[in-house]
Design an enzyme around this catalytic site. Structure first.
Site, PDB file in Angstrom:
ATOM      1  N   HIS A 155       9.167  -0.458   6.378  1.00 28.08           N
ATOM      2  CA  HIS A 155       7.955  -1.275   6.261  1.00 28.08           C
ATOM      3  C   HIS A 155       6.871  -0.585   5.441  1.00 28.08           C
ATOM      4  O   HIS A 155       5.895  -1.222   5.056  1.00 28.08           O
ATOM      5  CB  HIS A 155       7.396  -1.582   7.650  1.00 28.08           C
ATOM      6  CG  HIS A 155       8.274  -2.509   8.440  1.00 28.08           C
ATOM      7  ND1 HIS A 155       7.921  -3.805   8.719  1.00 28.08           N
ATOM      8  CD2 HIS A 155       9.505  -2.342   8.974  1.00 28.08           C
ATOM      9  CE1 HIS A 155       8.886  -4.393   9.409  1.00 28.08           C
ATOM     10  NE2 HIS A 155       9.863  -3.524   9.591  1.00 28.08           N
ATOM     11  N   ASP A 363      -0.182   1.017   0.856  1.00 26.54           N
ATOM     12  CA  ASP A 363       0.304   0.250   2.003  1.00 26.54           C
ATOM     13  C   ASP A 363       1.638  -0.387   1.649  1.00 26.54           C
ATOM     14  O   ASP A 363       1.800  -0.881   0.525  1.00 26.54           O
ATOM     15  CB  ASP A 363      -0.709  -0.862   2.356  1.00 26.54           C
ATOM     16  CG  ASP A 363      -0.756  -1.151   3.840  1.00 26.54           C
ATOM     17  OD1 ASP A 363       0.261  -0.927   4.523  1.00 26.54           O
ATOM     18  OD2 ASP A 363      -1.810  -1.615   4.316  1.00 26.54           O
TER      19      ASP A 363
HETATM   20  O1  F6P Z   1       4.628  -0.241   9.827  1.00 20.58           O
HETATM   21  C1  F6P Z   1       4.188   0.971  10.175  1.00 20.58           C
HETATM   22  C2  F6P Z   1       3.997   1.235  11.674  1.00 20.58           C
HETATM   23  O2  F6P Z   1       4.313   2.550  11.988  1.00 20.58           O
HETATM   24  C3  F6P Z   1       4.859   0.350  12.540  1.00 20.58           C
HETATM   25  O3  F6P Z   1       6.081   0.933  12.807  1.00 20.58           O
HETATM   26  C4  F6P Z   1       3.974   0.175  13.740  1.00 20.58           C
HETATM   27  O4  F6P Z   1       4.092  -1.102  14.283  1.00 20.58           O
HETATM   28  C5  F6P Z   1       2.561   0.328  13.222  1.00 20.58           C
HETATM   29  O5  F6P Z   1       2.663   1.029  12.023  1.00 20.58           O
HETATM   30  C6  F6P Z   1       1.631   0.983  14.238  1.00 20.58           C
HETATM   31  O6  F6P Z   1       1.917   2.344  14.368  1.00 20.58           O
HETATM   32  P1  F6P Z   1       2.239   3.052  15.748  1.00 20.58           P
HETATM   33  O7  F6P Z   1       3.528   2.506  16.266  1.00 20.58           O
HETATM   34  O8  F6P Z   1       2.328   4.506  15.390  1.00 20.58           O
HETATM   35  O9  F6P Z   1       1.110   2.737  16.660  1.00 20.58           O
END
Ligand code: F6P
Length: 469
Positions: A155, A363
Protein backbone atom coordinates in the site's frame (compact mmCIF):
# COMPACT_ATOMS: atom_id res chain seq x y z
CA UNK A 1 -14.78 -20.05 -5.96
CA UNK A 2 -11.77 -20.72 -3.69
CA UNK A 3 -11.82 -19.30 -0.19
CA UNK A 4 -10.06 -15.96 0.21
CA UNK A 5 -7.66 -15.47 3.12
CA UNK A 6 -6.53 -11.89 3.62
CA UNK A 7 -3.50 -11.29 5.83
CA UNK A 8 -2.37 -7.92 7.17
CA UNK A 9 -0.74 -6.71 10.35
CA UNK A 10 -3.78 -4.76 11.43
CA UNK A 11 -7.20 -6.35 11.14
CA UNK A 12 -10.39 -4.32 10.98
CA UNK A 13 -12.26 -6.43 13.55
CA UNK A 14 -15.71 -4.87 13.62
CA UNK A 15 -16.13 -2.90 16.82
CA UNK A 16 -17.61 0.31 15.48
CA UNK A 17 -14.52 2.39 16.37
CA UNK A 18 -13.15 5.17 14.17
CA UNK A 19 -10.16 4.02 12.08
CA UNK A 20 -7.06 5.88 11.02
CA UNK A 21 -5.55 3.92 8.16
CA UNK A 22 -6.13 3.46 4.45
CA UNK A 23 -5.47 -0.26 4.49
CA UNK A 24 -8.46 -1.10 6.64
CA UNK A 25 -10.67 1.26 4.64
CA UNK A 26 -9.70 -0.70 1.53
CA UNK A 27 -9.79 -4.30 2.71
CA UNK A 28 -12.95 -4.41 4.77
CA UNK A 29 -15.49 -3.79 1.96
CA UNK A 30 -13.52 -5.88 -0.53
CA UNK A 31 -13.54 -8.86 1.80
CA UNK A 32 -17.13 -8.39 2.96
CA UNK A 33 -18.36 -8.69 -0.59
CA UNK A 34 -16.63 -11.95 -1.27
CA UNK A 35 -16.40 -13.48 2.21
CA UNK A 36 -13.45 -15.32 3.69
CA UNK A 37 -10.92 -14.94 6.46
CA UNK A 38 -8.99 -11.87 7.62
CA UNK A 39 -5.95 -12.86 9.65
CA UNK A 40 -3.52 -10.66 11.55
CA UNK A 41 -2.56 -9.00 14.81
CA UNK A 42 -5.28 -8.42 17.42
CA UNK A 43 -3.75 -5.07 18.43
CA UNK A 44 -3.01 -6.55 21.89
CA UNK A 45 0.45 -6.89 23.37
CA UNK A 46 1.03 -9.80 25.70
CA UNK A 47 3.63 -10.22 28.44
CA UNK A 48 3.37 -13.97 28.26
CA UNK A 49 3.40 -16.30 25.29
CA UNK A 50 0.22 -15.44 23.37
CA UNK A 51 -2.45 -18.12 23.30
CA UNK A 52 -4.13 -19.55 20.19
CA UNK A 53 -5.80 -17.27 17.62
CA UNK A 54 -9.23 -15.81 18.42
CA UNK A 55 -12.03 -15.76 15.86
CA UNK A 56 -14.90 -13.31 15.47
CA UNK A 57 -17.42 -14.02 12.74
CA UNK A 58 -19.56 -11.29 11.25
CA UNK A 59 -21.57 -11.48 8.05
CA UNK A 60 -19.52 -13.80 5.89
CA UNK A 61 -16.09 -12.85 7.22
CA UNK A 62 -14.09 -14.61 9.96
CA UNK A 63 -11.68 -12.25 11.69
CA UNK A 64 -8.87 -14.38 13.11
CA UNK A 65 -6.33 -12.56 15.27
CA UNK A 66 -3.30 -13.32 17.38
CA UNK A 67 -1.74 -11.27 20.17
CA UNK A 68 1.91 -10.22 19.95
CA UNK A 69 4.59 -10.66 22.58
CA UNK A 70 5.98 -7.39 23.89
CA UNK A 71 9.50 -7.98 22.50
CA UNK A 72 8.06 -9.04 19.13
CA UNK A 73 5.95 -5.89 18.97
CA UNK A 74 8.93 -3.72 19.84
CA UNK A 75 11.30 -5.30 17.33
CA UNK A 76 8.83 -6.08 14.53
CA UNK A 77 6.34 -3.20 14.62
CA UNK A 78 8.09 -0.29 16.34
CA UNK A 79 11.46 -1.57 15.14
CA UNK A 80 12.07 -2.93 11.67
CA UNK A 81 8.64 -2.22 10.12
CA UNK A 82 8.24 1.36 11.30
CA UNK A 83 11.78 2.57 12.07
CA UNK A 84 13.42 1.06 9.00
CA UNK A 85 11.03 -0.03 6.25
CA UNK A 86 8.53 2.80 6.64
CA UNK A 87 11.06 5.66 6.36
CA UNK A 88 13.12 3.99 3.63
CA UNK A 89 10.12 3.10 1.48
CA UNK A 90 8.99 6.72 1.91
CA UNK A 91 12.39 7.93 0.60
CA UNK A 92 13.49 9.07 4.09
CA UNK A 93 16.89 7.45 4.52
CA UNK A 94 17.72 10.14 7.08
CA UNK A 95 15.10 8.77 9.49
CA UNK A 96 15.92 5.05 9.26
CA UNK A 97 17.37 3.43 12.41
CA UNK A 98 18.50 -0.07 11.65
CA UNK A 99 19.32 -2.74 14.24
CA UNK A 100 20.07 -6.41 13.66
CA UNK A 101 17.88 -7.30 16.64
CA UNK A 102 14.84 -5.63 15.03
CA UNK A 103 15.49 -7.42 11.75
CA UNK A 104 15.49 -10.71 13.68
CA UNK A 105 12.17 -9.75 15.32
CA UNK A 106 10.72 -8.92 11.89
CA UNK A 107 11.49 -12.38 10.50
CA UNK A 108 10.37 -13.99 13.78
CA UNK A 109 6.92 -12.38 13.64
CA UNK A 110 6.52 -13.30 9.97
CA UNK A 111 7.27 -16.87 11.01
CA UNK A 112 4.80 -16.61 13.88
CA UNK A 113 2.11 -15.45 11.45
CA UNK A 114 2.99 -18.31 9.07
CA UNK A 115 2.83 -20.87 11.91
CA UNK A 116 -0.66 -19.72 12.92
CA UNK A 117 -1.84 -19.44 9.34
CA UNK A 118 -0.63 -22.96 8.60
CA UNK A 119 -3.33 -24.30 10.92
CA UNK A 120 -6.06 -22.42 9.05
CA UNK A 121 -5.04 -22.84 5.44
CA UNK A 122 -6.69 -25.31 3.12
CA UNK A 123 -4.89 -26.33 -0.08
CA UNK A 124 -7.25 -24.40 -2.37
CA UNK A 125 -7.31 -21.16 -0.40
CA UNK A 126 -6.16 -18.03 -2.20
CA UNK A 127 -4.03 -15.90 0.12
CA UNK A 128 -3.76 -12.13 -0.25
CA UNK A 129 -1.06 -10.55 1.92
CA UNK A 130 -0.93 -6.79 2.51
CA UNK A 131 1.83 -4.32 3.18
CA UNK A 132 5.42 -3.91 4.22
CA UNK A 133 5.08 -5.69 7.56
CA UNK A 134 4.78 -9.01 5.76
CA UNK A 135 7.29 -9.07 2.89
CA UNK A 136 8.76 -12.51 3.85
CA UNK A 137 5.43 -14.14 4.77
CA UNK A 138 4.98 -16.07 1.53
CA UNK A 139 8.50 -17.45 1.85
CA UNK A 140 7.76 -18.55 5.42
CA UNK A 141 4.60 -20.31 4.15
CA UNK A 142 6.41 -21.91 1.20
CA UNK A 143 9.11 -23.18 3.58
CA UNK A 144 6.29 -24.98 5.42
CA UNK A 145 5.19 -26.61 2.17
CA UNK A 146 2.19 -24.42 1.24
CA UNK A 147 1.58 -24.33 -2.48
CA UNK A 148 -1.41 -21.95 -2.44
CA UNK A 149 -1.69 -18.98 -4.73
CA UNK A 150 -0.28 -16.11 -2.68
CA UNK A 151 -0.46 -12.48 -3.72
CA UNK A 152 1.15 -9.43 -2.13
CA UNK A 153 -0.04 -5.86 -2.31
CA UNK A 154 2.06 -3.03 -1.00
CA UNK A 155 0.00 0.00 0.00
CA UNK A 156 2.98 2.33 0.45
CA UNK A 157 5.53 3.60 -2.09
CA UNK A 158 8.38 1.55 -3.49
CA UNK A 159 11.47 3.72 -4.06
CA UNK A 160 14.07 3.16 -6.80
CA UNK A 161 16.89 0.64 -6.27
CA UNK A 162 19.29 3.50 -5.51
CA UNK A 163 17.30 3.97 -2.28
CA UNK A 164 16.19 0.38 -1.66
CA UNK A 165 19.79 -0.80 -1.61
CA UNK A 166 20.45 1.46 1.39
CA UNK A 167 18.23 -0.92 3.35
CA UNK A 168 20.61 -3.10 5.36
CA UNK A 169 20.07 -6.75 4.39
CA UNK A 170 17.96 -5.80 1.37
CA UNK A 171 19.50 -8.78 -0.47
CA UNK A 172 17.85 -11.12 2.02
CA UNK A 173 14.55 -9.29 2.28
CA UNK A 174 13.51 -7.96 -1.14
CA UNK A 175 14.15 -11.14 -3.16
CA UNK A 176 11.88 -12.96 -0.67
CA UNK A 177 9.08 -11.31 -2.69
CA UNK A 178 9.83 -14.02 -5.26
CA UNK A 179 7.80 -16.48 -3.13
CA UNK A 180 4.59 -14.65 -4.13
CA UNK A 181 2.71 -15.31 -7.36
CA UNK A 182 1.62 -11.73 -7.90
CA UNK A 183 3.14 -8.52 -6.52
CA UNK A 184 0.82 -5.52 -6.73
CA UNK A 185 1.88 -1.89 -6.44
CA UNK A 186 0.01 1.39 -6.44
CA UNK A 187 1.58 3.22 -9.39
CA UNK A 188 3.66 2.65 -12.49
CA UNK A 189 6.55 4.41 -10.79
CA UNK A 190 6.46 1.95 -7.88
CA UNK A 191 6.19 -1.04 -10.23
CA UNK A 192 9.01 0.06 -12.45
CA UNK A 193 11.18 0.67 -9.35
CA UNK A 194 10.73 -2.88 -8.05
CA UNK A 195 11.28 -4.31 -11.54
CA UNK A 196 14.48 -2.34 -11.84
CA UNK A 197 15.60 -3.72 -8.47
CA UNK A 198 14.81 -7.30 -9.54
CA UNK A 199 16.73 -6.91 -12.78
CA UNK A 200 19.69 -4.78 -11.80
CA UNK A 201 20.26 -5.79 -8.18
CA UNK A 202 18.86 -9.29 -7.77
CA UNK A 203 19.66 -10.46 -11.31
CA UNK A 204 16.27 -12.13 -11.60
CA UNK A 205 15.50 -13.47 -15.07
CA UNK A 206 12.84 -11.45 -16.85
CA UNK A 207 10.40 -13.60 -18.83
CA UNK A 208 8.34 -10.76 -20.26
CA UNK A 209 7.07 -7.34 -19.27
CA UNK A 210 6.44 -7.51 -15.53
CA UNK A 211 6.96 -11.29 -15.40
CA UNK A 212 9.98 -12.82 -13.63
CA UNK A 213 11.44 -16.24 -13.06
CA UNK A 214 12.43 -16.69 -9.41
CA UNK A 215 14.15 -20.09 -9.39
CA UNK A 216 11.44 -21.67 -11.52
CA UNK A 217 8.55 -19.73 -9.97
CA UNK A 218 6.75 -17.35 -12.31
CA UNK A 219 6.04 -14.07 -10.53
CA UNK A 220 4.01 -11.20 -11.93
CA UNK A 221 4.40 -7.56 -11.06
CA UNK A 222 1.38 -5.32 -11.72
CA UNK A 223 -0.13 -1.92 -11.01
CA UNK A 224 -3.39 -1.93 -9.04
CA UNK A 225 -4.14 1.58 -7.75
CA UNK A 226 -6.33 1.11 -4.68
CA UNK A 227 -9.66 2.87 -4.97
CA UNK A 228 -12.49 3.91 -2.68
CA UNK A 229 -16.16 2.96 -2.69
CA UNK A 230 -16.82 5.98 -4.89
CA UNK A 231 -20.62 5.86 -5.35
CA UNK A 232 -21.49 4.57 -1.85
CA UNK A 233 -19.19 7.19 -0.31
CA UNK A 234 -20.91 9.91 -2.36
CA UNK A 235 -24.26 8.70 -1.00
CA UNK A 236 -22.90 8.61 2.55
CA UNK A 237 -21.66 12.20 2.19
CA UNK A 238 -25.06 13.37 0.94
CA UNK A 239 -26.64 12.03 4.12
CA UNK A 240 -23.78 12.96 6.42
CA UNK A 241 -23.88 16.67 5.66
CA UNK A 242 -27.34 16.75 7.22
CA UNK A 243 -26.21 15.23 10.54
CA UNK A 244 -26.29 17.26 13.74
CA UNK A 245 -22.50 16.97 14.04
CA UNK A 246 -21.73 18.50 10.63
CA UNK A 247 -24.41 21.16 11.08
CA UNK A 248 -22.85 22.13 14.37
CA UNK A 249 -19.41 22.42 12.76
CA UNK A 250 -20.83 24.50 9.91
CA UNK A 251 -22.69 26.78 12.34
CA UNK A 252 -19.49 27.31 14.28
CA UNK A 253 -17.78 28.65 11.12
CA UNK A 254 -20.17 31.63 10.95
CA UNK A 255 -20.24 31.52 7.15
CA UNK A 256 -16.46 31.22 6.69
CA UNK A 257 -15.04 28.89 4.04
CA UNK A 258 -13.56 25.69 5.44
CA UNK A 259 -10.39 23.96 4.28
CA UNK A 260 -9.91 20.42 5.52
CA UNK A 261 -6.90 18.16 6.09
CA UNK A 262 -7.16 14.60 7.47
CA UNK A 263 -4.02 12.58 8.10
CA UNK A 264 -2.48 10.23 10.62
CA UNK A 265 0.17 12.10 12.57
CA UNK A 266 3.07 10.91 10.43
CA UNK A 267 6.11 12.71 9.02
CA UNK A 268 5.35 11.33 5.54
CA UNK A 269 2.14 13.38 5.44
CA UNK A 270 3.96 16.72 5.27
CA UNK A 271 1.84 18.39 7.94
CA UNK A 272 4.38 21.00 9.15
CA UNK A 273 5.18 21.89 5.54
CA UNK A 274 1.45 22.27 4.87
CA UNK A 275 0.95 24.48 7.91
CA UNK A 276 3.82 26.66 6.74
CA UNK A 277 2.11 26.88 3.34
CA UNK A 278 -1.12 27.97 5.05
CA UNK A 279 0.90 30.63 6.85
CA UNK A 280 2.30 31.82 3.48
CA UNK A 281 -1.25 31.93 2.15
CA UNK A 282 -2.39 34.15 5.04
CA UNK A 283 0.67 36.36 4.56
CA UNK A 284 0.49 36.66 0.77
CA UNK A 285 -3.30 36.87 0.45
CA UNK A 286 -4.34 38.96 3.47
CA UNK A 287 -7.87 39.50 2.09
CA UNK A 288 -8.66 35.94 3.19
CA UNK A 289 -7.86 36.63 6.84
CA UNK A 290 -10.96 36.20 8.96
CA UNK A 291 -12.77 34.54 6.04
CA UNK A 292 -11.40 31.03 6.11
CA UNK A 293 -10.92 28.29 8.71
CA UNK A 294 -8.55 25.39 8.20
CA UNK A 295 -9.59 22.22 10.06
CA UNK A 296 -6.78 19.70 10.44
CA UNK A 297 -7.86 16.31 11.86
CA UNK A 298 -4.81 14.30 12.84
CA UNK A 299 -5.18 11.14 14.94
CA UNK A 300 -1.97 10.19 16.74
CA UNK A 301 -0.11 7.22 15.35
CA UNK A 302 2.84 4.96 16.35
CA UNK A 303 3.28 6.99 19.51
CA UNK A 304 6.14 4.88 20.93
CA UNK A 305 8.45 5.88 18.09
CA UNK A 306 10.56 8.99 18.74
CA UNK A 307 10.13 10.50 15.25
CA UNK A 308 6.35 10.42 15.73
CA UNK A 309 6.57 12.22 19.08
CA UNK A 310 8.89 14.75 17.39
CA UNK A 311 6.48 15.44 14.55
CA UNK A 312 3.64 15.81 17.09
CA UNK A 313 5.65 18.49 18.90
CA UNK A 314 6.55 20.36 15.71
CA UNK A 315 2.94 20.36 14.48
CA UNK A 316 1.61 21.53 17.86
CA UNK A 317 4.12 24.39 17.99
CA UNK A 318 3.47 25.45 14.40
CA UNK A 319 -0.29 25.52 14.94
CA UNK A 320 0.26 27.64 18.07
CA UNK A 321 2.51 30.05 16.21
CA UNK A 322 0.10 30.54 13.30
CA UNK A 323 -2.95 30.99 15.52
CA UNK A 324 -0.99 33.30 17.80
CA UNK A 325 0.24 35.44 14.89
CA UNK A 326 -2.89 35.68 12.75
CA UNK A 327 -5.77 34.86 15.13
CA UNK A 328 -8.26 37.40 16.39
CA UNK A 329 -10.51 37.28 19.44
CA UNK A 330 -13.32 36.39 17.02
CA UNK A 331 -11.38 34.13 14.58
CA UNK A 332 -9.05 31.14 14.93
CA UNK A 333 -7.43 30.42 11.56
CA UNK A 334 -6.50 26.81 12.37
CA UNK A 335 -8.39 24.14 14.25
CA UNK A 336 -6.14 21.22 15.06
CA UNK A 337 -7.54 18.05 16.61
CA UNK A 338 -6.05 14.66 17.33
CA UNK A 339 -9.31 12.75 17.73
CA UNK A 340 -10.17 10.14 15.07
CA UNK A 341 -13.58 10.70 13.46
CA UNK A 342 -16.11 8.23 12.11
CA UNK A 343 -16.40 7.73 8.35
CA UNK A 344 -19.80 9.39 8.41
CA UNK A 345 -18.45 12.46 10.19
CA UNK A 346 -15.54 12.69 7.73
CA UNK A 347 -17.79 12.25 4.71
CA UNK A 348 -19.96 15.15 5.89
CA UNK A 349 -16.96 17.36 6.65
CA UNK A 350 -15.42 16.63 3.24
CA UNK A 351 -18.62 17.70 1.53
CA UNK A 352 -18.78 20.85 3.61
CA UNK A 353 -15.17 21.87 2.89
CA UNK A 354 -14.42 24.32 0.05
CA UNK A 355 -10.97 22.78 -0.38
CA UNK A 356 -8.95 19.83 0.89
CA UNK A 357 -5.22 19.96 1.52
CA UNK A 358 -3.71 16.54 0.81
CA UNK A 359 -0.03 17.30 0.57
CA UNK A 360 2.06 14.30 1.69
CA UNK A 361 5.79 14.41 1.03
CA UNK A 362 5.38 10.85 -0.24
CA UNK A 363 2.34 8.57 -0.13
CA UNK A 364 1.47 5.20 -1.65
CA UNK A 365 -2.01 6.32 -2.70
CA UNK A 366 -3.86 8.51 -0.14
CA UNK A 367 -7.50 7.57 0.11
CA UNK A 368 -8.44 10.85 1.82
CA UNK A 369 -7.87 12.55 -1.55
CA UNK A 370 -10.16 10.08 -3.31
CA UNK A 371 -12.86 10.20 -0.62
CA UNK A 372 -12.80 14.00 -0.68
CA UNK A 373 -13.59 13.95 -4.41
CA UNK A 374 -16.27 11.28 -3.96
CA UNK A 375 -17.96 13.32 -1.21
CA UNK A 376 -18.43 16.54 -3.21
CA UNK A 377 -21.71 18.07 -4.25
CA UNK A 378 -21.57 17.87 -8.09
CA UNK A 379 -23.42 21.20 -8.37
CA UNK A 380 -21.05 23.07 -6.09
CA UNK A 381 -17.91 21.00 -5.57
CA UNK A 382 -14.88 21.87 -3.49
CA UNK A 383 -11.32 21.76 -4.84
CA UNK A 384 -8.73 19.10 -4.11
CA UNK A 385 -5.19 20.42 -3.58
CA UNK A 386 -3.02 17.36 -4.00
CA UNK A 387 0.68 16.60 -3.67
CA UNK A 388 2.26 15.39 -6.86
CA UNK A 389 4.04 12.82 -4.67
CA UNK A 390 0.84 11.01 -3.62
CA UNK A 391 -0.12 7.95 -5.65
CA UNK A 392 -3.58 9.52 -6.07
CA UNK A 393 -2.02 12.24 -8.26
CA UNK A 394 -1.64 9.64 -11.04
CA UNK A 395 -5.44 9.44 -11.26
CA UNK A 396 -6.76 12.74 -9.86
CA UNK A 397 -5.01 14.72 -12.55
CA UNK A 398 -7.67 17.44 -12.44
CA UNK A 399 -6.79 18.31 -8.84
CA UNK A 400 -4.58 21.33 -8.21
CA UNK A 401 -1.31 19.40 -8.17
CA UNK A 402 1.34 20.94 -5.93
CA UNK A 403 4.87 20.42 -4.72
CA UNK A 404 4.51 20.02 -0.92
CA UNK A 405 8.07 21.29 -0.39
CA UNK A 406 7.15 24.67 -1.90
CA UNK A 407 5.14 26.72 0.65
CA UNK A 408 4.70 29.66 -1.73
CA UNK A 409 3.28 27.38 -4.42
CA UNK A 410 0.93 25.59 -2.04
CA UNK A 411 -0.14 28.94 -0.55
CA UNK A 412 -0.96 30.20 -4.05
CA UNK A 413 -2.90 26.99 -4.76
CA UNK A 414 -5.05 27.59 -1.65
CA UNK A 415 -5.89 31.05 -2.95
CA UNK A 416 -6.65 29.65 -6.39
CA UNK A 417 -8.89 26.91 -4.94
CA UNK A 418 -10.90 29.33 -2.82
CA UNK A 419 -11.28 31.80 -5.72
CA UNK A 420 -11.98 29.23 -8.43
CA UNK A 421 -15.04 29.90 -10.63
CA UNK A 422 -17.87 27.38 -10.34
CA UNK A 423 -17.53 26.16 -13.94
CA UNK A 424 -13.88 25.24 -13.43
CA UNK A 425 -14.62 23.54 -10.11
CA UNK A 426 -17.33 21.45 -11.75
CA UNK A 427 -15.11 20.52 -14.66
CA UNK A 428 -12.26 19.40 -12.40
CA UNK A 429 -14.61 17.50 -10.12
CA UNK A 430 -16.32 15.71 -13.04
CA UNK A 431 -13.00 14.60 -14.43
CA UNK A 432 -11.70 13.24 -11.12
CA UNK A 433 -14.99 11.63 -10.14
CA UNK A 434 -15.23 9.80 -13.46
CA UNK A 435 -11.78 8.30 -13.00
CA UNK A 436 -12.53 7.26 -9.41
CA UNK A 437 -15.90 5.78 -10.31
CA UNK A 438 -14.23 3.67 -13.00
CA UNK A 439 -11.43 2.41 -10.77
CA UNK A 440 -13.24 1.98 -7.50
CA UNK A 441 -12.48 -0.38 -4.66
CA UNK A 442 -14.42 -3.27 -6.15
CA UNK A 443 -12.48 -3.07 -9.37
CA UNK A 444 -9.19 -2.88 -7.50
CA UNK A 445 -9.88 -6.13 -5.62
CA UNK A 446 -11.35 -7.85 -8.68
CA UNK A 447 -8.40 -6.97 -10.88
CA UNK A 448 -5.86 -8.13 -8.35
CA UNK A 449 -7.67 -11.38 -7.60
CA UNK A 450 -8.28 -12.07 -11.30
CA UNK A 451 -4.53 -12.01 -11.82
CA UNK A 452 -3.88 -14.15 -8.77
CA UNK A 453 -6.53 -16.81 -9.11
CA UNK A 454 -5.96 -18.38 -12.52
CA UNK A 455 -2.69 -20.12 -13.22
CA UNK A 456 -0.24 -17.21 -13.77
CA UNK A 457 0.54 -18.33 -17.31
CA UNK A 458 -3.19 -18.21 -18.26
CA UNK A 459 -4.21 -14.92 -16.70
CA UNK A 460 -4.38 -11.63 -18.50
CA UNK A 461 -1.51 -9.27 -17.84
CA UNK A 462 -3.21 -6.03 -16.80
CA UNK A 463 -0.19 -3.86 -16.82
CA UNK A 464 3.30 -4.22 -18.14
CA UNK A 465 5.74 -1.93 -16.38
CA UNK A 466 8.47 -0.55 -18.57
CA UNK A 467 11.84 -0.70 -16.94
CA UNK A 468 14.16 2.12 -17.79
CA UNK A 469 17.43 0.76 -19.14
O1 F6P B 1 -0.87 1.69 4.61
C1 F6P B 1 0.04 1.89 5.57
C2 F6P B 1 -0.36 1.49 6.99
O2 F6P B 1 0.74 1.00 7.69
C3 F6P B 1 -1.43 0.43 7.03
O3 F6P B 1 -0.88 -0.84 7.05
C4 F6P B 1 -2.17 0.81 8.28
O4 F6P B 1 -3.54 0.58 8.15
C5 F6P B 1 -1.96 2.30 8.42
O5 F6P B 1 -0.83 2.61 7.68
C6 F6P B 1 -1.89 2.75 9.88
O6 F6P B 1 -0.68 2.35 10.46
P1 F6P B 1 -0.57 1.49 11.78
O7 F6P B 1 -1.14 0.14 11.52
O8 F6P B 1 0.91 1.45 12.06
O9 F6P B 1 -1.34 2.22 12.82
Amino acid sequence: MPRLVVVSNRVGVPDGGARAGGLEVAIRPALKRRGGIWFGWSGKISDEDPGPPRTTVQDNVSYVTVDMRRDDHEEFYNGFANRVLWPILHYRLDLAEFSRRDLGGYFRVNDYFARNLAQLLQPDDVVWVHDYHLIPLAKALRDRGHKNKIGFFIHIPCPPPEILTALPNHERLIPALGAYDVIGLQTETDASNICRYFESEAQVRRLGDGVYDFDGRKVKVGVYPVGVETEPFARLARRAIETAFVREVLDSLSGRAMIIGVDRLDYSKGIPERLNAFERFLTNFPDWRGKVTYLQITPRSRTEIAEYADIGRVVGETVGRINGTFGEASWTPLRYINKAHSRTALAGLYRAARAALVTPLRDGMNLVAKEYVAAQNPDDPGVLILSRFAGAAHECTAALLVNPYDPEGVGAAINRALSMPLAERRERYRHNFRVLAQNDLTRWAERFLATLEPAPQDSAVHYMPRVAG
